[in-house]
Design an enzyme around this catalytic site. Structure first.
Site, PDB file in Angstrom:
ATOM      1  N   LYS A  31       0.816  -1.213   0.000  1.00 47.17           N
ATOM      2  CA  LYS A  31       0.000   0.000   0.000  1.00 47.17           C
ATOM      3  C   LYS A  31       0.859   1.276   0.000  1.00 47.17           C
ATOM      4  O   LYS A  31       2.068   1.227   0.268  1.00 47.17           O
ATOM      5  CB  LYS A  31      -0.923  -0.018   1.229  1.00 47.17           C
ATOM      6  CG  LYS A  31      -1.978  -1.139   1.194  1.00 47.17           C
ATOM      7  CD  LYS A  31      -2.950  -0.963   2.355  1.00 47.17           C
ATOM      8  CE  LYS A  31      -4.002  -2.051   2.372  1.00 47.17           C
ATOM      9  NZ  LYS A  31      -4.998  -1.821   3.450  1.00 47.17           N
ATOM     10  N   TYR A  41     -12.491  -2.206  -3.892  1.00 49.36           N
ATOM     11  CA  TYR A  41     -12.925  -2.426  -2.509  1.00 49.36           C
ATOM     12  C   TYR A  41     -14.450  -2.450  -2.371  1.00 49.36           C
ATOM     13  O   TYR A  41     -14.977  -2.176  -1.287  1.00 49.36           O
ATOM     14  CB  TYR A  41     -12.362  -1.323  -1.611  1.00 49.36           C
ATOM     15  CG  TYR A  41     -10.973  -1.585  -1.042  1.00 49.36           C
ATOM     16  CD1 TYR A  41     -10.651  -2.787  -0.407  1.00 49.36           C
ATOM     17  CD2 TYR A  41      -9.990  -0.590  -1.083  1.00 49.36           C
ATOM     18  CE1 TYR A  41      -9.393  -3.006   0.142  1.00 49.36           C
ATOM     19  CE2 TYR A  41      -8.729  -0.805  -0.521  1.00 49.36           C
ATOM     20  CZ  TYR A  41      -8.436  -2.012   0.084  1.00 49.36           C
ATOM     21  OH  TYR A  41      -7.206  -2.229   0.644  1.00 49.36           O
ATOM     22  N   HIS A  69      -2.276  -5.391   1.609  1.00 49.31           N
ATOM     23  CA  HIS A  69      -3.600  -6.012   1.457  1.00 49.31           C
ATOM     24  C   HIS A  69      -3.379  -7.417   0.917  1.00 49.31           C
ATOM     25  O   HIS A  69      -2.457  -7.642   0.132  1.00 49.31           O
ATOM     26  CB  HIS A  69      -4.466  -5.230   0.465  1.00 49.31           C
ATOM     27  CG  HIS A  69      -5.677  -5.997   0.018  1.00 49.31           C
ATOM     28  ND1 HIS A  69      -6.841  -6.026   0.744  1.00 49.31           N
ATOM     29  CD2 HIS A  69      -5.877  -6.817  -1.046  1.00 49.31           C
ATOM     30  CE1 HIS A  69      -7.713  -6.820   0.131  1.00 49.31           C
ATOM     31  NE2 HIS A  69      -7.147  -7.311  -0.959  1.00 49.31           N
ATOM     32  N   ASN A  79      -1.897   0.078   6.906  1.00 43.30           N
ATOM     33  CA  ASN A  79      -1.416  -1.213   7.417  1.00 43.30           C
ATOM     34  C   ASN A  79      -0.524  -1.952   6.410  1.00 43.30           C
ATOM     35  O   ASN A  79      -0.339  -3.148   6.469  1.00 43.30           O
ATOM     36  CB  ASN A  79      -2.591  -2.079   7.898  1.00 43.30           C
ATOM     37  CG  ASN A  79      -3.572  -2.418   6.794  1.00 43.30           C
ATOM     38  OD1 ASN A  79      -3.439  -1.955   5.672  1.00 43.30           O
ATOM     39  ND2 ASN A  79      -4.550  -3.250   7.110  1.00 43.30           N
ATOM     40  N   GLU A 111      -9.593 -10.517  -7.638  1.00 43.98           N
ATOM     41  CA  GLU A 111      -8.596  -9.457  -7.424  1.00 43.98           C
ATOM     42  C   GLU A 111      -7.419  -9.590  -8.394  1.00 43.98           C
ATOM     43  O   GLU A 111      -6.886  -8.588  -8.879  1.00 43.98           O
ATOM     44  CB  GLU A 111      -8.131  -9.479  -5.964  1.00 43.98           C
ATOM     45  CG  GLU A 111      -9.257  -9.087  -5.003  1.00 43.98           C
ATOM     46  CD  GLU A 111      -8.841  -9.007  -3.543  1.00 43.98           C
ATOM     47  OE1 GLU A 111      -7.682  -9.362  -3.218  1.00 43.98           O
ATOM     48  OE2 GLU A 111      -9.671  -8.587  -2.729  1.00 43.98           O
TER      49      GLU A 111
HETATM   50  P1  CMP Z   1      -7.398  -4.502   3.775  1.00 42.51           P
HETATM   51  O1  CMP Z   1      -6.934  -5.888   4.060  1.00 42.51           O
HETATM   52  O2  CMP Z   1      -6.778  -3.780   2.639  1.00 42.51           O
HETATM   53  O3  CMP Z   1      -8.982  -4.521   3.556  1.00 42.51           O
HETATM   54  C1  CMP Z   1      -9.796  -3.391   3.798  1.00 42.51           C
HETATM   55  C2  CMP Z   1      -9.076  -2.326   4.560  1.00 42.51           C
HETATM   56  O4  CMP Z   1      -9.894  -1.403   5.230  1.00 42.51           O
HETATM   57  C3  CMP Z   1      -8.228  -2.932   5.651  1.00 42.51           C
HETATM   58  O5  CMP Z   1      -7.145  -3.628   5.093  1.00 42.51           O
HETATM   59  C4  CMP Z   1      -7.888  -1.695   6.485  1.00 42.51           C
HETATM   60  O6  CMP Z   1      -6.706  -1.039   6.042  1.00 42.51           O
HETATM   61  C5  CMP Z   1      -9.072  -0.761   6.215  1.00 42.51           C
HETATM   62  N1  CMP Z   1      -9.847  -0.474   7.416  1.00 42.51           N
HETATM   63  C6  CMP Z   1     -10.051   0.747   7.937  1.00 42.51           C
HETATM   64  N2  CMP Z   1     -10.814   0.690   9.026  1.00 42.51           N
HETATM   65  C7  CMP Z   1     -11.126  -0.611   9.208  1.00 42.51           C
HETATM   66  C8  CMP Z   1     -11.902  -1.316  10.181  1.00 42.51           C
HETATM   67  N3  CMP Z   1     -12.508  -0.701  11.196  1.00 42.51           N
HETATM   68  N4  CMP Z   1     -12.001  -2.659  10.059  1.00 42.51           N
HETATM   69  C9  CMP Z   1     -11.394  -3.319   9.022  1.00 42.51           C
HETATM   70  N5  CMP Z   1     -10.647  -2.682   8.065  1.00 42.51           N
HETATM   71  C10 CMP Z   1     -10.516  -1.362   8.180  1.00 42.51           C
END
Ligand code: CMP
Length: 136
Positions: A12, A52, A118, A115, A129
């Protein structure tokens, strides 16, 4: 019995911005993943919304899509035995504060939004995906 799978990984914007892509790729290859395809790109907010869309009812959807389209990302097609679950294990919990030691998100994640990586969450979504980024 072997169960070779492919999964999609995204490094990311927060991680690409800190130039962590080689370190993160090494964590994948050190853990037995082969990188079958990869590209560094920047996507539009509309593309992020499509990617998403499973999260479109969530309160964080708009910020999530703005964030994913805010800078360059590295998308990778990864392959390994049971790749989907193995990738989720190596990434660690969505919230880096809750991620186990030795995981990518524990090591590099900044927050639940930033984070660092993904990964696809199921065989079905992995196919969708991978097609989204590599077969369109
Ligand atoms: P990702 O695995 O990319 O999938 C969706 C993303 O939403 C997740 O990682 C997080 O970076 C983001 N996100 C933000 N807030 C939340 C939340 N409360 N719960 C889960 N995902 C979140």
């Amino acid at each position: 019995m072997s169960n070779i799978e492919q999964t999609l990984s995204i490094i990311k914007p927060d991680a690409v911005e800190r130039n962590l892509q080689d370190d993160i790729k090494k964590m994948f290859t050190d853990n037995g993943f082969s990188i079958k395809d990869e590209k560094k790109i920047q996507i539009s907010k509309t593309e992020a919304e499509e990617f998403y869309k499973v999260h479109q009812s969530k309160p964080f959807y708009n910020d999530l899509c703005s964030y994913l389209s805010s800078g360059p990302i590295v998308v990778m097609k990864l392959e390994k035995d049971n790749a989907i679950i193995a990738n989720r294990k190596l990434m660690g919990a969505t919230d880096p504060l809750k991620a186990d030691n030795g995981t990518i998100r524990k090591k590099y994640g900044i927050s639940i939004d930033k984070n660092s990586v993904h990964g696809s969450d199921s065989v079905e979504n992995a196919k969708i995906e991978i097609d989204f980024f590599f077969n369109s």
